[in-house]
Design a protein around this motif. Structure first.
Motif, PDB file in Angstrom:
ATOM      1  N   SER A 191       0.834  -1.205   0.000  1.00  0.00           N
ATOM      2  CA  SER A 191       0.000   0.000   0.000  1.00  0.00           C
ATOM      3  C   SER A 191       0.868   1.255   0.000  1.00  0.00           C
ATOM      4  CB  SER A 191      -0.950  -0.011   1.199  1.00  0.00           C
ATOM      5  OG  SER A 191      -0.240   0.106   2.401  1.00  0.00           O
ATOM      6  N   ALA A 208      -8.566  -3.203  -1.400  1.00  0.00           N
ATOM      7  CA  ALA A 208      -7.617  -2.100  -1.558  1.00  0.00           C
ATOM      8  C   ALA A 208      -6.205  -2.617  -1.806  1.00  0.00           C
ATOM      9  CB  ALA A 208      -7.642  -1.210  -0.315  1.00  0.00           C
ATOM     10  N   ASP A 260      -5.920  -3.651  -5.353  1.00  0.00           N
ATOM     11  CA  ASP A 260      -5.880  -2.506  -6.262  1.00  0.00           C
ATOM     12  C   ASP A 260      -4.548  -1.772  -6.215  1.00  0.00           C
ATOM     13  OD1 ASP A 260      -8.375  -3.001  -7.168  1.00  0.00           O
ATOM     14  OD2 ASP A 260      -9.383  -1.569  -5.850  1.00  0.00           O
ATOM     15  N   SER A 261      -3.848  -1.845  -5.080  1.00  0.00           N
ATOM     16  CA  SER A 261      -2.606  -1.080  -4.982  1.00  0.00           C
ATOM     17  C   SER A 261      -1.390  -1.894  -5.416  1.00  0.00           C
ATOM     18  CB  SER A 261      -2.422  -0.544  -3.560  1.00  0.00           C
ATOM     19  OG  SER A 261      -2.397  -1.603  -2.640  1.00  0.00           O
ATOM     20  N   ILE A 275      -3.694   3.045  -0.995  1.00  0.00           N
ATOM     21  CA  ILE A 275      -4.453   3.239   0.243  1.00  0.00           C
ATOM     22  C   ILE A 275      -3.769   4.366   1.005  1.00  0.00           C
ATOM     23  CG2 ILE A 275      -5.454   2.080   2.239  1.00  0.00           C
ATOM     24  CD1 ILE A 275      -4.494  -0.570   1.069  1.00  0.00           C
ATOM     25  N   CYS A 331     -10.697   3.446   5.234  1.00  0.00           N
ATOM     26  CA  CYS A 331     -11.667   2.678   4.458  1.00  0.00           C
ATOM     27  C   CYS A 331     -12.680   3.584   3.760  1.00  0.00           C
ATOM     28  CB  CYS A 331     -12.394   1.723   5.396  1.00  0.00           C
ATOM     29  SG  CYS A 331     -13.617   0.711   4.557  1.00  0.00           S
TER      30      CYS A 331
END
Lengths: 281, 340
Positions: free
Chosen positions: A194, B259, B262-263, B277, B297
């Motif tokens: 992330s 997430a 997606d990252s 995120i 979130c």
């Protein structure tokens, strides 16, 4: 210098391409009997992003270190805006000017930052060295904002920051001297997914805003796809394939590039087939 | 070995069974691990996925009774039915020599560079089970053969082997006591991608051959999806979501899993900016009354900041569980996407 037959293909851009900021010609480096870098040539367009992909021992990091000037080449030249930077520089001004051409961001920001120096002081030191007459407080605020850090982080020591924040500091320090080329050696490899995404987005924003060129050293093909427009694949010190990133990843020509692509884990992945292909290569 | 439930229904213990596990550290405001429920069946490969600080390594180390100093625990961690948390030091030694073993991320840090590979492989058997040297060496040769190395390695030092070969030695060492469970903590992270494939192929072979259960701890979602039967996703010391690998990554039912996917820069995803995120996981110095992911979130509501969601079975998918107040919304989104 004679032309390089294998590496000549990527070195000839179409006529309407942007100007070249970095050109590497016939780079060689041996350590004892090991040919670490073997006749490597490539060029990086102004504001472009070139990925160097390979496994450990492929020579990608040695190439990067030669470009930055941390390592000497046995043969070959590194040109920035047409100026050779491989020869020894005499005098402080010439060395500083050379440092302003190319900057580097390393894998582990914790090792590349002084544990006793605050973030603001790191940037101030760099600015004082390169631009003694500049407006430093304003520039420091500007740099911190550019990498997504606030004034609160300016007073922090490296150990008080997270890995992603430290890497932002390393990027800000590199940008402080307004280099033409930024060499990123596995700069996102140590970060969590992330956080890695945040830094990759930050890097593409910076490139858009400043027109800086990236030389992106990585083993991660997903990352290459994300942040580069040209790529070279290295193995045993030599370039085995080069071209536009999308093209190389979609239609790899060299069996080694194919092996690298197949090795990326995904559902339906066949590790046994890869292991067999690796031994065959 | 692979069908223990048929011979003795309900009484056959799982290879690994962690229930309501909680771990406190001195100085931390909240527990480092909370309500961790996790199991591994015989011959099963289970991935435990999370980012740094999520508690995934702490969980896997707890299985061998390797707890941080001053740690307080609640719940149970059973290996083959026996609770590790109440074992005596002697029983723990037996567990680590025989029933369960661990493969660490960096083989160079886990093997003494001054001792020969042969000593490293046979030491534990000879000291703990009083196997004589010849028998232990024979066993080591057999295990080296299983991981594709020759007996020549026995006389070599770690510095003479490549990273990939040394990780094979680590795997051979983990197999020495014929374990029911192998805990692999990022075993391929320090390796090149092509070497990683080789090590993973090896682990899959060994699982088929010996019926070993495998808990594979990793931060790499692609790898988890590629190799495991089931996946647990951890966030801030809790299990966020669990289920079969294909379903979980195909249709995530926790916003954190979605997430994370997606990252990740992937080869098959559309090009362009990644959906990063923002923010970062809560620190151990912060009290978290609600869902630990709430602050980052997109679906979070007032409820999320007040009450931590329990890990509940998903309606219609009994093999999946998710800890989210709003997993219904994710379900609707994913079904819309498949119908579109």
């Amino acid at each position: 210098m004679p032309p390089m037959p294998e590496a000549a293909a990527p070195a000839a851009p179409p006529e309407d391409s942007p100007r070249t900021v970095l050109q590497v010609v016939g780079l060689r480096r041996t350590y004892g009997s090991v040919q670490a870098v073997d006749d490597v040539s490539f060029r990086l367009a102004e504001g472009g992003s070139l990925g160097i992909v390979g496994e450990s021992g492929s020579g990608k990091t040695t190439t990067a270190r030669i470009v930055v000037g941390l390592e000497r080449a046995d043969a070959g030249r590194v040109l920035v805006h047409g100026q050779d930077r491989t020869r020894a520089q005499r005098g402080r001004a010439a060395r500083l000017a050379r440092a302003r051409e190319v900057q580097m961001v390393f894998q582990d920001p914790f090792l590349s930052l002084d544990p006793r120096t605050t973030v603001g002081a790191v940037l101030r030191e760099t600015l004082r060295l390169h631009f003694p007459d500049g407006d430093h407080p304003r520039r420091i605020a500007e740099l911190l904002e550019q990498v997504g850090l606030g004034s609160r982080e300016a007073g922090a020591l490296p150990r008080q920051l997270s890995g992603g924040q430290r890497q932002r500091v390393a990027i800000a320090r590199a940008l402080a001297v307004e280099p033409s080329v930024l060499v990123l050696d596995e700069a996102v490899a140590a970060l969590d997914v992330s956080v890695q995404a945040q830094i990759l987005n930050l890097l593409s924003d910076i490139r858009e805003q400043t027109g800086i060129g990236y030389l992106f050293i990585t083993h991660d093909l997903g990352v290459v796809r994300c942040v580069t427009d040209q790529v070279i694949v290295m193995r045993h010190g030599a370039i085995v394939e080069a071209g536009a990133t999308a093209e190389v990843l979609a239609r790899p020509q060299h069996p080694y590039t194919r092996l690298l692509l197949d090795s990326v884990p995904r559902p339906g992945w066949d590790p046994r087939g890869i292991a067999a292909a690796r031994r065959a290569l | 070995m692979t069908t223990p439930s048929k011979t003795a229904p309900k009484t056959a213990p799982k290879t690994l069974d962690i229930q309501a596990f909680r771990l406190h550290l001195p100085g931390a405001v909240r527990p480092v691990l909370t309500g961790v429920d996790l199991f591994v069946d015989a011959g099963e490969t289970v991935a435990l996925v999370g980012e740094s600080g999520s508690g995934k390594s702490l969980t896997s180390r707890s299985v061998l009774g390797l707890l941080p100093p001053g740690a307080g625990t609640e719940g149970t961690v059973r290996v083959n039915g026996e609770d590790v948390l109440t074992m005596t030091p002697e029983q723990l030694r037996g567990l680590r020599t025989g029933t369960a073993s661990m493969i660490f991320q960096d083989p160079r840090a886990a093997i003494n560079p001054l001792r020969r590979i042969g000593d490293f492989l046979t030491e534990s058997l000879r000291l703990n089970t009083r196997t004589d040297r010849a028998a232990a060496t024979a066993r080591a040769t057999e295990m080296l053969d299983a991981v594709g190395l020759t007996a020549k390695v026995l006389r070599q030092y770690p510095g003479q082997l490549s990273g990939g070969m040394l990780q094979r030695v680590m795997i051979a060492a983990a197999l020495m006591g014929d374990p029911a469970l192998i805990l692999a903590d990022e075993p391929t992270t320090a390796l090149d991608v092509t070497t990683q494939a080789e090590v993973v192929a090896l682990l899959a072979d060994l699982r088929e051959r010996f019926g070993t259960g495998l808990l594979f701890v990793t931060h790499d979602l692609g790898l988890a999806a590629a190799i495991s039967d089931r996946v647990y996703v951890m966030y801030a010391g809790r299990i966020a979501e669990t289920g079969p690998a294909e379903a979980l990554f195909g249709r995530p039912l926790h916003p954190y899993t979605a997430a994370l996917l997606d990252s990740t820069p992937r080869l098959d995803a559309p090009q362009g900016r990644l959906a990063a995120i923002e923010g970062r996981p809560p620190s151990l110095r912060d009290e978290v009354p609600g869902c630990p992911f709430a602050a980052r979130c997109p679906l979070a509501t007032f409820l999320c900041s007040q009450q931590a969601p329990a890990l509940l079975p998903v309606v219609g998918e009994p093999t999946r569980r998710t800890a989210c107040h709003h997993s219904d919304q994710l379900r609707e989104m994913s079904t819309d996407a498949t119908h579109a």
